[in-house]
Design a protein around this motif. Structure first.
Motif, mmCIF file in Angstrom:
data_model
loop_
_atom_site.group_PDB
_atom_site.id
_atom_site.type_symbol
_atom_site.label_atom_id
_atom_site.label_comp_id
_atom_site.label_asym_id
_atom_site.label_seq_id
_atom_site.Cartn_x
_atom_site.Cartn_y
_atom_site.Cartn_z
ATOM 1 N N ALA A 37 0.731 -0.993 -0.005
ATOM 2 C CA ALA A 37 0.294 0.053 0.422
ATOM 3 C C ALA A 37 0.917 1.328 0.087
ATOM 4 O O ALA A 37 2.477 0.877 0.562
ATOM 5 C CB ALA A 37 -0.963 0.337 1.563
ATOM 6 N N ARG A 38 0.022 2.278 -0.825
ATOM 7 C CA ARG A 38 1.161 3.739 0.008
ATOM 8 C C ARG A 38 0.111 4.784 -0.987
ATOM 9 O O ARG A 38 -0.722 4.987 -1.829
ATOM 10 C CB ARG A 38 2.025 4.009 -1.416
ATOM 11 N N ASP A 50 -10.884 11.504 -11.174
ATOM 12 C CA ASP A 50 -10.329 10.242 -11.656
ATOM 13 C C ASP A 50 -10.708 9.352 -10.303
ATOM 14 O O ASP A 50 -11.293 10.416 -8.750
ATOM 15 C CB ASP A 50 -8.368 10.020 -11.419
ATOM 16 N N VAL A 51 -10.752 8.279 -9.712
ATOM 17 C CA VAL A 51 -11.413 7.312 -8.761
ATOM 18 C C VAL A 51 -10.023 7.624 -7.728
ATOM 19 O O VAL A 51 -8.321 7.799 -7.787
ATOM 20 C CB VAL A 51 -11.195 5.847 -9.063
ATOM 21 N N LEU A 52 -10.161 7.437 -6.742
ATOM 22 C CA LEU A 52 -9.538 7.626 -5.556
ATOM 23 C C LEU A 52 -8.569 6.520 -4.713
ATOM 24 O O LEU A 52 -8.021 6.141 -4.224
ATOM 25 C CB LEU A 52 -10.380 7.867 -4.021
ATOM 26 N N VAL A 53 -8.912 5.665 -5.382
ATOM 27 C CA VAL A 53 -8.268 3.834 -4.738
ATOM 28 C C VAL A 53 -7.674 3.209 -6.476
ATOM 29 O O VAL A 53 -8.731 3.119 -7.371
ATOM 30 C CB VAL A 53 -8.984 2.934 -4.243
ATOM 31 N N ARG A 54 -6.723 2.822 -6.668
ATOM 32 C CA ARG A 54 -6.076 2.337 -7.476
ATOM 33 C C ARG A 54 -5.641 0.982 -7.246
ATOM 34 O O ARG A 54 -4.534 1.019 -6.307
ATOM 35 C CB ARG A 54 -5.052 2.884 -8.101
ATOM 36 N N VAL A 55 -5.740 0.135 -7.846
ATOM 37 C CA VAL A 55 -5.088 -1.071 -7.486
ATOM 38 C C VAL A 55 -4.055 -1.357 -9.055
ATOM 39 O O VAL A 55 -4.529 -1.903 -9.632
ATOM 40 C CB VAL A 55 -5.674 -2.329 -7.192
ATOM 41 N N GLY A 56 -3.791 -2.757 -8.626
ATOM 42 C CA GLY A 56 -2.312 -3.649 -9.527
ATOM 43 C C GLY A 56 -2.203 -4.558 -9.789
ATOM 44 O O GLY A 56 -2.443 -5.133 -7.898
ATOM 45 N N PHE A 57 -2.107 -6.302 -10.150
ATOM 46 C CA PHE A 57 -2.061 -7.046 -9.759
ATOM 47 C C PHE A 57 -0.857 -7.593 -10.483
ATOM 48 O O PHE A 57 0.308 -7.248 -11.177
ATOM 49 C CB PHE A 57 -2.620 -8.107 -10.348
ATOM 50 N N ASP A 93 -2.699 4.132 -3.103
ATOM 51 C CA ASP A 93 -2.958 2.984 -4.339
ATOM 52 C C ASP A 93 -2.354 1.564 -3.825
ATOM 53 O O ASP A 93 -1.689 1.067 -2.146
ATOM 54 C CB ASP A 93 -2.085 2.989 -5.089
ATOM 55 N N PHE A 94 -2.627 0.712 -4.559
ATOM 56 C CA PHE A 94 -2.646 -1.242 -4.117
ATOM 57 C C PHE A 94 -1.772 -1.838 -5.079
ATOM 58 O O PHE A 94 -2.286 -1.872 -6.327
ATOM 59 C CB PHE A 94 -3.723 -1.686 -3.522
ATOM 60 N N VAL A 95 -1.053 -2.796 -4.524
ATOM 61 C CA VAL A 95 -0.444 -4.144 -5.874
ATOM 62 C C VAL A 95 -1.001 -4.710 -4.647
ATOM 63 O O VAL A 95 -0.558 -5.058 -3.096
ATOM 64 C CB VAL A 95 1.270 -3.676 -5.541
#
Length: 151
Positions: A37-38, A50-57, A93-95
């Protein structure tokens, strides 16, 4: 009938975005996944509106062959839709990194892993109020006879 609320989660697509999240050194490992998380800052944040929560896989070759890696990513995307979309902290942001057990782990345990990781990282919120948008509603009398507003 109350308007339905939809939690919106964006995607991390650029390598630099993934590296920025990894560089924050905030992560929690569980048997089914690793969550990084960051919080957004001035250097890297989504564009206005834009959206406030982003995620990557991510799923490396340690997970297995291409079929297993794709299955792991699909399972992680489903878990993110179920948990992170509703309870992820806004402006973060999450990965989500797949592990070898991601493919065979029970789905309920995978959801529990993601929930635990969010709580341990301090990124858990109750509900999606901060980043939810209302579903489109028909406009008044012009909505038509088959619209939900007519019933």
């Amino acid at each position: 009938m109350a308007p339905r609320r939809i939690a919106v989660v964006g995607r991390l697509l650029k390598r630099s975005e993934f590296l920025a999240v990894a560089g924050a050194r905030r992560k929690w490992a569980t048997p089914g996944l690793i969550l990084q998380a960051r919080a957004h800052d001035d250097r890297q944040r989504p564009a206005a509106g834009d959206v406030l929560v982003r995620v990557g896989f991510t799923a490396s070759k340690k997970v297995g062959n291409a079929v297993k890696r794709n299955r792991a990513r699909r399972r992680l995307r489903a878990a993110v839709r179920a948990v992170l979309a509703l309870h992820g902290k806004p402006n973060t942001d999450f990965v989500v990194i797949a592990r070898s057990e991601t493919v065979t782990r029970r789905y309920a345990d995978l959801l529990a892993d993601l929930t635990l990781a969010l709580k341990k990282l301090g990124a858990w919120t109750e509900g999606a109020r901060a980043f939810a948008i209302p579903a489109p509603q028909p406009a008044g009398p012009d909505a038509g006879p088959n619209s939900p507003a007519a019933s």
